[in-house]
Design a protein around this motif. Structure first.
Motif: not given
Length: 519
Positions: A50-54, A69-81
């Protein structure tokens, strides 16, 4: 600025028929090592996905805040950024690419659409220095051991300017030295201000490096402990994980040992890729009916190679020696022959060699014994279902249905499916290679109980384990191996970790099962 780099509030994640997470809360301080503990299936990996966007934003409920900041990742690439990088238990490296190519795969150092190889090599060298890996950036990953591959994964994470590093069972496949080096590296990162989340079933490692510990059970947060302020012991962590005290880590047992049921004599095996290199050297051993026999040895001692070569010569070249079942010489030229002779092998790598992950529990259980549920080559599906349901109940496999794909089970439940498959085959000898690797203490106790039950039924059990306390806790007699030889043998009543370690580091053993005692 908040002292917490990460706050996960009231996270709930539901799959069809299963609520994996329910109102889970997790807060990680900036610059700390935060351990996440729980039984297999408690929700640890789900929470990190959930945290990493999987599992993308919108597929769960609750709130995640990262660096305020709000963290609303759609995928792993976004969480890594954002600086959140996860290293999974199964390493995601490509073996036939170099270290440099693996580190910057998908993050290529390019100018005008052309890869800057000089810059790539320079940056790789800097990253390898940070993780303490003295290898050339051009070295193929396939030429590295598991411990060094783990360091490459960490270097890859550092290349992405990681701020929160998540490690899922990072030492599960490592030997003691590599595990210690990795833990020291995490402590060094902590000094540099890097935050880490460590998921591990090795409670001694958690006690050594963690600043805080969050315990999950059945998809809920049980408590978060501060290792400096709270009196944190392994027993307290275990109680939080399983909901009860485990007074004894190993079930009590009164062995009923009979005559010799299985024996190998003068067993020799050569390496599959280097046929001039002998990996098993003149080994002889025996197992008695109702006996649990252990094989202890450091990584590279030849334990798995021995087990696989016995199991229908599934490893090695130029295999020689003799095998006996109930005093009668038998042939073990292939896996089918081994199974017909009553030998089963539970591999250390259950995901690759033990299970068909995309198939259901029912099919995995029946796979090695289709003749038992077939009539004239036609499978009796009703009987297959009945047998699978029986094992689900007996083995306490936690699943809503035997039609569940095994890839969706926790590690402990996957191991129970593998055990069910081989128990259904009704073997005389059961070889268990690292039977509790990557499994929590509660599931371990259940596996030990199953092993004891099989021994009580008169089976012969051979257990290979890298954990000496486990070998000493469940085995009646123990062989030590080093450099492909049997270097010693002790009954449980005489075995200690110190004595076994002396055998495990002793060169030039006899190769035979009745070695001289160390005085």
């Amino acid at each position: 600025m908040s002292e917490f780099i990460l706050e996960m509030r009231n996270i709930t994640k539901t799959f069809p028929g299963v609520k994996a997470l329910e109102d889970v809360n997790l807060r990680v301080k900036t610059g700390e090592i935060h351990a996440l503990c729980g039984e297999n299936g408690a929700g640890k990996s789900t929470l990190m996905k959930v945290l990493s966007g999987v599992y993308p934003f919108g597929s769960y409920s609750g709130e995640i805040r990262f660096q305020g900041m709000a963290c609303e990742c759609k995928d792993i690439k976004q969480s890594e950024q954002m600086g959140i990088v996860i290293i999974h238990q199964e390493l995601a490296l490509i073996p036939y690419l170099s270290i440099a190519e693996n580190i910057f795969l998908g993050n290529e150092q390019a100018r005008g659409g052309i890869i800057d190889w000089n810059g790539t090599i320079t940056k790789t060298t800097e990253l390898l220095a940070k993780v303490g890996l003295a290898e050339s950036p051009t070295t193929l990953v396939s030429n590295l051991g598991v411990g060094k591959q783990q360091l490459v994964e960490i270097a890859k994470a550092l290349s992405k300017k990681v701020k929160l590093l998540i490690l899922d069972e990072p030492t599960a496949a490592l030997n003691e030295d590599d595990s210690e080096n990795l833990l020291q590296l995490l402590l060094e990162f902590k000094k540099q201000g890097l935050s880490s989340i460590l998921i591990s079933h090795k409670l001694n490692e958690i006690s050594k490096v963690a600043d805080s510990i969050t315990i999950l059970r059945d998809g809920r947060t049980i408590e978060t402990l501060d290792t400096k302020e709270d009196r944190v012991t392994e027993d307290r962590i275990i109680k939080g994980m399983v909901g009860r005290d485990l007074t004894h880590r190993y079930p009590q047992r009164e062995p009923q040992i009979g005559d010799v049921i299985f024996e190998v004599r003068d067993w020799n095996v050569y390496h599959e890729s280097h046929p001039d290199r002998k990996v098993i050297d003149d080994v002889s051993l025996y197992i008695r009916r109702g006996e649990i026999v252990g094989i202890a040895g450091l990584m590279g001692a030849g334990r798995t190679e021995l087990a696989m070569s016995i199991f229908g010569k599934s490893y090695g070249k130029k295999i020689s020696g003799r095998a006996f079942m109930n005093g009668k010489e038998i042939r073990l030229d292939n896996i089918n022959q081994a199974i017909e002779q009553g030998i089963a092998y539970v591999t250390e790598d259950r995901k690759t060699y033990g299970l068909i992950l995309i198939d259901d529990i029912k099919r995995n259980i029946s796979l090695a014994s289709l003749n038992k549920i077939a009539s004239k080559t036609v499978i009796d599906e009703n009987r297959e279902i009945a047998e699978a349901e029986s094992f689900r109940r007996k083995m306490n496999i936690k699943t809503p249905s035997i039609l569940q794909k095994t890839m969706n089970l926790s590690g402990g439940n996957q191991q129970k499916v593998v055990l069910s498959k081989w128990i259904f085959a009704e073997p005389e000898i059961l070889i268990l290679d690292e039977p509790t690797r990557g499994i929590d203490v509660g599931a371990k106790y259940e596996i030990y109980t199953i092993i004891h039950q099989l021994a009580a039924e008169g089976k012969g059990i051979l257990v290979i384990s890298s954990e000496l306390p486990e070998i000493l806790g469940i085995c009646d007699r123990i062989y030590a191996m080093n450099e492909g030889k049997i270097t010693g043998e002790l009954p449980r009543t005489e075995a200690t970790q110190e004595k076994m370690m002396k055998y495990m580091t002793k060169s030039g053993g006899t190769g035979h099962g009745r070695a001289d005692q160390i005085v």
